[in-house]
Design a protein around this motif. Structure first.
Motif, mmCIF file in Angstrom:
data_model
loop_
_atom_site.group_PDB
_atom_site.id
_atom_site.type_symbol
_atom_site.label_atom_id
_atom_site.label_comp_id
_atom_site.label_asym_id
_atom_site.label_seq_id
_atom_site.Cartn_x
_atom_site.Cartn_y
_atom_site.Cartn_z
ATOM 1 N N ILE A 131 -8.371 -8.319 9.080
ATOM 2 C CA ILE A 131 -9.079 -9.615 9.035
ATOM 3 C C ILE A 131 -10.321 -9.571 9.937
ATOM 4 C CG2 ILE A 131 -8.918 -12.058 9.648
ATOM 5 C CD1 ILE A 131 -5.918 -11.860 8.830
ATOM 6 N N PHE A 132 -10.156 -9.032 11.152
ATOM 7 C CA PHE A 132 -11.282 -8.947 12.079
ATOM 8 C C PHE A 132 -12.374 -8.044 11.516
ATOM 9 C CE2 PHE A 132 -13.173 -7.231 16.127
ATOM 10 C CZ PHE A 132 -13.798 -8.413 16.494
ATOM 11 N N LEU A 149 -14.287 -9.915 8.810
ATOM 12 C CA LEU A 149 -15.171 -10.928 9.382
ATOM 13 C C LEU A 149 -16.442 -10.288 9.955
ATOM 14 C CD1 LEU A 149 -12.596 -13.242 11.200
ATOM 15 C CD2 LEU A 149 -13.985 -13.818 9.202
ATOM 16 N N GLY A 151 -18.635 -9.194 7.088
ATOM 17 C CA GLY A 151 -19.344 -10.323 6.494
ATOM 18 C C GLY A 151 -20.568 -10.715 7.304
ATOM 19 N N GLY A 152 -20.412 -10.801 8.627
ATOM 20 C CA GLY A 152 -21.534 -11.135 9.481
ATOM 21 C C GLY A 152 -22.617 -10.067 9.449
ATOM 22 N N ALA A 155 -23.273 -8.286 13.267
ATOM 23 C CA ALA A 155 -22.567 -9.562 13.127
ATOM 24 C C ALA A 155 -22.945 -10.516 14.265
ATOM 25 C CB ALA A 155 -21.060 -9.327 13.111
#
Length: 398
Positions: A14-15, A18, A21-22, A91
């Protein structure tokens, strides 16, 4: 315990996503303004492939403890970690973009430049750093060194982890050539020939034998040589694997010292060489029996100890035993370091007080060799593969 491992893995995935994505959003601020959709798709495709590879290798259908294809794991780890590190500044730059809209392009560019610099540095460590063999010269002076051993040359190498080398013969042949030029009086290998399996040495016996035949050669076992980091079908299979590794060492000309000592003679003088099995702070195995190895060694004798893990010197030698020189490996210097103002630094200091180089306690000296091979990730960042050459001198201690 298993449920905690799954939670950690899910948290990492998950990290990672994320951060990805950033990072992707930051890159689309800078590049291909008219083709953002295509760029996003390509970058997301790359990151999803990485996550699927991670799941395949670490969750299902594979398990690291059962793996024999170490280069696949190690180089995948290098790709995964490089992209992970690359994504962090990108990110962060995108998050800052929200708060400083008017300077967003400057912040985005700064994030990309930092990411690119880190990524290039890590790739350098994989492609060049781990092949950049270095020789360290160390001169040690002792009052009680026998006269005939003045200027005696000892060469130490450690931690081959031969099964994890994609081009094993490259570094091994470089090492052999260095040994030939050095013409040592004594050649010492301080453990971790393999990652787990005797079969990792297949194809490399000739070059290892060339090394062992160059001079008087001795070795010890490292924590990985016992096969403790894989799942065996039976204790007999594990023992057979260990016996195979011992056989390889003997076949290549290295006399293995397992809680034993031997006498090294030169003229009418002699020194004692002691070798013990691995001993480390838990969870590392503690097979060493130093008392047994020292039985018969005179108290006044000049003594050299080979012990794979420097934790052994800290716990059972320092201030307790009359041993002039202890040689260890194990730490790899974490395969990453810095040398600000000529002072070596590595995050290995967080887990090991004695992680690389020379340490003294009165007349007793410990040297920690940072190894030739790699483990986990196949790179070395300012922590080059190392051969250490010791010249023993008779005289007053510096």
């Amino acid at each position: 315990m298993r449920s905690f491992q799954i939670l950690y893995i899910l948290f990492f995935i998950i990290f990672y996503l994320l951060l990805a994505g950033g990072s992707i959003k930051n890159l689309t601020v800078i590049f291909l303004q008219n083709k953002k959709r295509l760029l996003k798709r390509l970058l997301w495709f790359l990151n999803v492939i990485i996550i699927l590879g991670f799941i395949s290798l670490y969750i299902y259908p594979n398990q690291p403890r059962n793996a024999t294809n170490y280069p696949i794991y190690f180089y995948f780890n290098a790709i995964l970690f490089t992209i992970f590190i690359f994504n962090i500044p990108n990110a962060l730059a995108f998050v800052l973009h929200w708060f400083f809209e008017k300077k967003s392009i400057i912040i985005s560019l700064a994030g990309f430049v930092i990411s690119a610099g880190l990524g290039i540095s890590l790739l350098y460590g994989v492609v060049i750093g781990k092949q950049n063999l270095t020789v360290k010269e160390v001169t040690l002076t002792y009052r009680n060194l026998p006269k005939n051993f003045d200027n005696y040359r000892i060469v130490q190498f450690s931690d081959l982890h031969i099964g994890g080398m994609l081009k094993s013969n490259t570094i091994l042949n470089k090492t052999k050539t260095k040994f030939e030029r050095m013409d040592p009086d004594l050649l010492l290998f301080t453990g971790d020939l393999v990652n787990n399996f005797q079969t990792e040495t297949n194809g490399f016996l000739p070059v290892l034998k060339d090394m062992g035949d160059l001079s008087l050669s001795y070795s010890t076992l490292g924590n990985h040589d016992y096969g403790d980091y894989t799942d065996w079908d039976s204790p007999e299979e594990k023992l057979s694997n260990l016996e195979g590794i011992i056989s390889v060492l003997n076949e290549t000309g290295f006399t293995l010292l397992e809680n034993q000592h031997t006498v090294i003679k030169k003229g009418n003088d002699s020194i004692f060489l002691v070798g013990v099995e691995n001993w480390g702070h838990p969870p590392f195995p503690q097979y060493a029996n130093l008392e047994k190895a020292l039985q018969g060694v005179p108290e006044e004798a000049f003594t050299i100890l080979m012990t794979h893990d420097p934790a052994h010197w800290e716990s059972q030698v320092k201030g307790k035993k009359s041993i002039e020189l202890t040689l260890s490996g194990h730490t790899h210097g974490l395969q990453w370091g810095l040398k600000p103002a000529g002072i070596s630094f590595s995050l290995a200091c967080l887990t090991s007080k004695y992680w690389g180089g020379l340490y003294r306690n009165g007349a007793s000296v410990l040297y920690v060799n940072t190894g030739l091979g790699t483990i986990g990730i196949p790179w070395r960042l300012d922590m080059q593969p190392e051969i250490t050459v010791f010249t023993l001198k008779r005289g007053e201690i510096d």
